[in-house]
Design a protein around this motif. Structure first.
Motif, PDB file in Angstrom:
ATOM      1  N   SER A   1      -3.228  -5.550 -20.388  1.00  0.00           N
ATOM      2  CA  SER A   1      -3.948  -5.803 -19.225  1.00  0.00           C
ATOM      3  C   SER A   1      -4.371  -4.589 -18.189  1.00  0.00           C
ATOM      4  CB  SER A   1      -2.852  -6.571 -18.437  1.00  0.00           C
ATOM      5  OG  SER A   1      -3.080  -7.030 -17.049  1.00  0.00           O
ATOM      6  N   HIS A   2      -5.429  -4.824 -17.394  1.00  0.00           N
ATOM      7  CA  HIS A   2      -5.882  -4.109 -16.478  1.00  0.00           C
ATOM      8  C   HIS A   2      -5.289  -4.625 -15.106  1.00  0.00           C
ATOM      9  CE1 HIS A   2      -8.933  -2.988 -19.335  1.00  0.00           C
ATOM     10  NE2 HIS A   2      -8.450  -1.628 -19.078  1.00  0.00           N
ATOM     11  N   LEU A   3      -5.122  -3.888 -14.378  1.00  0.00           N
ATOM     12  CA  LEU A   3      -4.383  -4.136 -12.995  1.00  0.00           C
ATOM     13  C   LEU A   3      -5.429  -4.506 -11.776  1.00  0.00           C
ATOM     14  CD1 LEU A   3      -1.914  -4.690 -11.121  1.00  0.00           C
ATOM     15  CD2 LEU A   3      -2.243  -2.307 -10.537  1.00  0.00           C
ATOM     16  N   ASN A   4      -5.336  -5.650 -11.037  1.00  0.00           N
ATOM     17  CA  ASN A   4      -5.753  -5.720  -9.853  1.00  0.00           C
ATOM     18  C   ASN A   4      -5.164  -5.482  -8.740  1.00  0.00           C
ATOM     19  OD1 ASN A   4      -7.545  -6.715  -8.026  1.00  0.00           O
ATOM     20  ND2 ASN A   4      -7.775  -8.925  -8.422  1.00  0.00           N
ATOM     21  N   MET A   5      -5.149  -4.200  -8.216  1.00  0.00           N
ATOM     22  CA  MET A   5      -4.358  -3.690  -7.265  1.00  0.00           C
ATOM     23  C   MET A   5      -4.299  -4.280  -6.005  1.00  0.00           C
ATOM     24  SD  MET A   5      -4.597   0.279  -5.930  1.00  0.00           S
ATOM     25  CE  MET A   5      -3.720   0.882  -4.777  1.00  0.00           C
ATOM     26  N   GLY A   6      -3.264  -4.548  -5.341  1.00  0.00           N
ATOM     27  CA  GLY A   6      -3.235  -5.146  -3.999  1.00  0.00           C
ATOM     28  C   GLY A   6      -2.233  -4.371  -2.987  1.00  0.00           C
ATOM     29  N   ILE A   7      -2.734  -4.004  -1.920  1.00  0.00           N
ATOM     30  CA  ILE A   7      -1.939  -3.414  -0.767  1.00  0.00           C
ATOM     31  C   ILE A   7      -1.756  -4.734   0.261  1.00  0.00           C
ATOM     32  CG2 ILE A   7      -2.110  -1.718   1.169  1.00  0.00           C
ATOM     33  CD1 ILE A   7      -3.227   0.143  -0.632  1.00  0.00           C
ATOM     34  N   VAL A   8      -0.660  -4.697   0.905  1.00  0.00           N
ATOM     35  CA  VAL A   8      -0.410  -5.616   1.905  1.00  0.00           C
ATOM     36  C   VAL A   8       0.290  -5.014   3.004  1.00  0.00           C
ATOM     37  CG1 VAL A   8       0.877  -7.922   2.374  1.00  0.00           C
ATOM     38  CG2 VAL A   8       0.186  -7.419  -0.043  1.00  0.00           C
ATOM     39  N   THR A   9      -0.399  -5.324   4.109  1.00  0.00           N
ATOM     40  CA  THR A   9       0.145  -4.630   5.440  1.00  0.00           C
ATOM     41  C   THR A   9       0.193  -5.634   6.486  1.00  0.00           C
ATOM     42  OG1 THR A   9      -2.227  -4.295   6.346  1.00  0.00           O
ATOM     43  CG2 THR A   9      -1.280  -2.717   4.891  1.00  0.00           C
ATOM     44  N   LYS A  10       0.930  -5.281   7.725  1.00  0.00           N
ATOM     45  CA  LYS A  10       0.836  -6.309   8.716  1.00  0.00           C
ATOM     46  C   LYS A  10      -0.519  -6.353   9.120  1.00  0.00           C
ATOM     47  CE  LYS A  10       5.400  -7.026   9.504  1.00  0.00           C
ATOM     48  NZ  LYS A  10       5.815  -8.444   9.975  1.00  0.00           N
ATOM     49  N   ALA A  11      -0.581  -7.451   9.893  1.00  0.00           N
ATOM     50  CA  ALA A  11      -2.155  -7.772  10.397  1.00  0.00           C
ATOM     51  C   ALA A  11      -2.735  -6.571  11.519  1.00  0.00           C
ATOM     52  CB  ALA A  11      -2.222  -9.310  11.075  1.00  0.00           C
ATOM     53  N   ASN A  12      -1.655  -5.984  12.094  1.00  0.00           N
ATOM     54  CA  ASN A  12      -2.016  -5.087  13.184  1.00  0.00           C
ATOM     55  C   ASN A  12      -2.318  -3.710  12.722  1.00  0.00           C
ATOM     56  OD1 ASN A  12       0.609  -4.503  12.558  1.00  0.00           O
ATOM     57  ND2 ASN A  12       1.233  -3.701  14.631  1.00  0.00           N
ATOM     58  N   VAL A  13      -2.454  -3.405  11.386  1.00  0.00           N
ATOM     59  CA  VAL A  13      -2.299  -2.110  10.357  1.00  0.00           C
ATOM     60  C   VAL A  13      -3.994  -2.276   9.808  1.00  0.00           C
ATOM     61  CG1 VAL A  13      -1.881  -0.742   8.649  1.00  0.00           C
ATOM     62  CG2 VAL A  13      -0.119  -1.776   9.900  1.00  0.00           C
ATOM     63  N   THR A  14      -4.821  -1.056  10.377  1.00  0.00           N
ATOM     64  CA  THR A  14      -6.196  -1.037   9.760  1.00  0.00           C
ATOM     65  C   THR A  14      -6.431   0.132   9.145  1.00  0.00           C
ATOM     66  OG1 THR A  14      -6.792  -0.185  11.816  1.00  0.00           O
ATOM     67  CG2 THR A  14      -6.999  -2.685  11.722  1.00  0.00           C
ATOM     68  N   GLY A  15      -7.551   0.339   8.648  1.00  0.00           N
ATOM     69  CA  GLY A  15      -7.840   1.521   7.728  1.00  0.00           C
ATOM     70  C   GLY A  15      -6.943   1.807   6.456  1.00  0.00           C
ATOM     71  N   MET A  16      -6.486   0.782   5.890  1.00  0.00           N
ATOM     72  CA  MET A  16      -5.785   1.078   4.638  1.00  0.00           C
ATOM     73  C   MET A  16      -6.235   0.089   3.532  1.00  0.00           C
ATOM     74  SD  MET A  16      -1.786   1.404   3.953  1.00  0.00           S
ATOM     75  CE  MET A  16      -1.022   2.363   2.716  1.00  0.00           C
ATOM     76  N   ALA A  17      -6.681   0.631   2.540  1.00  0.00           N
ATOM     77  CA  ALA A  17      -7.424  -0.364   1.618  1.00  0.00           C
ATOM     78  C   ALA A  17      -7.089   0.281   0.146  1.00  0.00           C
ATOM     79  CB  ALA A  17      -8.911  -0.251   1.762  1.00  0.00           C
ATOM     80  N   ALA A  18      -6.875  -0.834  -0.691  1.00  0.00           N
ATOM     81  CA  ALA A  18      -6.743  -0.389  -2.298  1.00  0.00           C
ATOM     82  C   ALA A  18      -8.278   0.195  -2.812  1.00  0.00           C
ATOM     83  CB  ALA A  18      -6.635  -1.740  -3.071  1.00  0.00           C
ATOM     84  N   HIS A  19      -8.073   1.262  -3.750  1.00  0.00           N
ATOM     85  CA  HIS A  19      -9.027   1.747  -4.093  1.00  0.00           C
ATOM     86  C   HIS A  19      -9.354   1.901  -5.626  1.00  0.00           C
ATOM     87  CE1 HIS A  19     -12.126   5.306  -4.976  1.00  0.00           C
ATOM     88  NE2 HIS A  19     -12.288   5.221  -3.785  1.00  0.00           N
ATOM     89  N   PRO A  20     -10.642   1.799  -6.562  1.00  0.00           N
ATOM     90  CA  PRO A  20     -10.588   1.618  -7.743  1.00  0.00           C
ATOM     91  C   PRO A  20      -9.791   2.688  -8.586  1.00  0.00           C
ATOM     92  CG  PRO A  20     -12.664   1.143  -6.805  1.00  0.00           C
ATOM     93  CD  PRO A  20     -11.859   1.700  -5.650  1.00  0.00           C
TER      94      PRO A  20
END
Length: 516
Positions: free
Chosen positions: A484-503
């Motif tokens: 399997s290859h992973l579909n990566m997920g980052i979960v944050t509180k809605a008041n958190v910005t500027g954080m994202a999953a990267h390939p």
């Protein structure tokens, strides 16, 4: 470092205990929970010259490399300004002006040379990857000479082990560090004040060259239990996470209090057959196991659709990925026929096959740090039982020492196979006779010969074609299986910005992080 540091106890009843005392600055604090940090992953501490700890340096905003990768996995300058291949074995790299280490030292050619020289002296993979013979420093540039043409050297300089640190500061760590961890002076937006095997405490770098850093404190906390990780996000003990179990995403999906950011990556879950083990020296056994694992079922049922079935080391987004190779499909009846023909027959009616008095049982070695791997072990145990193979699962944090001892038949792990945007990384890490992570302990002549061509090929299209041939040679040998290859997920509180999953599976904590 800020003068107005204060010491505070941040109580957090997560992961079965209280979070350690953290040195915090006044202002915004972000607490991050992850299953991707620690001894099991080989990335404890922040010293990029130690194993995979460079990943932690890059992920948590302490270190930066000469080159980085955008969302399309295209190479871009970072601490470098530009580069030029002077000839096939010489590359000149001009450095970005105005960069300082968190130690206060200016980054120049000599500092970069010192860092890379030390990397080459102590690291297990970098010397073989980059083939560097010598490095010259000249104010704000370095010139690298290689022993042979090395077209991928710029890609390798974007690998986390290439994070540029101040060697005059060293890697001795700071007061409070536990054994086996290390702190460093990097060029990133954050400075570590405490580093242990389970937690990193960070404060903003007031002199960061890349602009304003919005969050004053970051605490990275490792979790080994997925239930605690999800509960900690729900209760607010942490504000963001990477590594949730797949059934936990439903708790946050569609809830306006949370944000889920996902992207497909080249992180692959795969198995390597130990050629030193007598039972898997039988090619029929290797083929049957490869055909007896239901990849579609694993991705759909146990990964909750967040995995993509894999035939190759690379996902279909790469020209040399899944669609370019031929691999056996899930075929339990075909696997049974192969075993029957090879003389593996269930003679005593216990459901497992035997041959010459030997039971068909394999030792499956994996580790719990990646939550997918214990699930895969259980799933494979069930599907392989259906074709008459007993699977003895050893899911242990001590997997590295057991792998070194050779007490396994199959080693199942995960690897981001193209974190440099180039196929060579996977082969030099896992597939060659002298690869540091060759858990198959094999030498496949066709792969070795093709690698010599890949390593010296400058044309990207041709590099992809050779990568396909190398994967196919390994699949034809049944030396390896991809799941399997992973579909990566980052979960944050809605008041958190500027954080994202990267390939490429790093760049998690950056200067863009903010908490409203």
């Amino acid at each position: 470092m800020k003068k107005q540091l204060i010491t505070a106890l941040l109580f957090c009843a997560v992961a079965g205990g209280i979070m350690s005392a953290a040195v915090l600055a006044e202002g915004k604090t972000f607490v991050y929970g992850t299953t991707g940090y620690g001894v099991q992953m080989g990335d404890e501490g922040l010293n990029p010259h130690n194993n995979y700890s460079g990943w932690s340096a890059l992920r948590y905003g302490v270190g930066e490399t000469l080159f980085k990768y955008n969302d399309n996995m295209e190479l871009e300058p970072w601490l470098a300004a530009d580069y030029e291949f002077v000839d096939d074995t010489t590359v000149k790299i001009n450095l970005r002006e105005g960069v300082t280490f968190s130690s206060g030292r200016a980054m120049d050619g000599e500092a970069v040379k010192e860092c890379l020289d030390h990397l080459l002296a102590v690291h297990d993979r970098a010397p073989g990857d980059m083939k560097i013979e010598s490095i010259e420093a000249d104010e704000m540039s370095i010139t690298i000479h290689t022993t042979e043409p090395c077209p991928a050297i710029i890609n390798y300089l974007g690998d986390p082990y290439g994070a540029i640190i101040d060697m005059q500061y060293g890697t001795d760590g700071v007061e409070g560090d536990s054994a086996g961890t290390a702190n460093v002076a990097g060029t990133g937006p954050y400075i570590a004040t405490n580093v242990t095997e389970t937690q990193i405490d960070l404060i903003k770098n007031e002199n960061y060259w890349g602009g304003d850093v919005k969050v004053d404190n970051v605490i990275v906390k490792t979790f080994s239990d997925a239930s605690s990780l999800a509960a900690s996000l729900q209760t607010g003990y942490i504000q963001g996470t990477y590594g949730l179990s797949y059934d936990s995403y439903a708790l946050f999906d569609g809830n306006p209090e949370y944000t889920i950011n996902s992207c497909a990556t080249s992180r692959c879950f795969f198995g390597q057959f130990n050629y030193d083990s007598e039972i898997v020296q039988d090619e029929a056994v290797r083929k049957a196991i490869t055909m007896g694992i239901d990849r579609e079922g694993f991705c759909t049922v146990l990964m909750e659709g967040r995995g993509i079935p894999a035939k190759a080391a690379f996902p279909s987004s790469f020209s040399y990925g899944n669609e370019a190779v031929t691999a056996p499909d899930y075929d339990p009846e075909g696997a049974k026929a192969i075993l029957e023909e090879a003389g593996w027959i269930d003679t005593d009616g216990d459901g497992y096959r035997e041959k010459d008095g030997q039971k068909l049982a394999v030792r499956w070695l994996t580790y719990p740090g990646r939550l997918e791997q214990p699930k895969l072990a259980e799933y494979a145990q069930a599907t392989l039982k259906d074709i008459g193979i007993e699977v003895d699962v050893n899911n242990t944090e001590d997997h590295l020492s057991i792998a070194e001892s050779g007490a396994y038949d199959i080693y199942v792990s995960s690897l981001t196979t193209a974190p440099t945007g180039d196929p060579e990384y996977f082969f030099t890490t896992c597939a060659l006779e002298n690869s540091a992570k060759n858990r198959s302990n094999h030498k496949i002549d066709a792969v070795e010969e093709l690698y010599e061509k890949l390593h010296q090929e400058f044309d990207k299209t041709r590099r992809g074609e050779i990568a396909v041939q190398m994967q196919q040679a390994m699949l034809d040998e049944s030396a390896i299986f991809f799941v399997s290859h992973l579909n990566m997920g980052i979960v944050t509180k809605a008041n958190v910005t500027g954080m994202a999953a990267h390939p490429c599976d790093y760049y998690e904590i950056t200067a863009d992080l903010d908490v409203q």
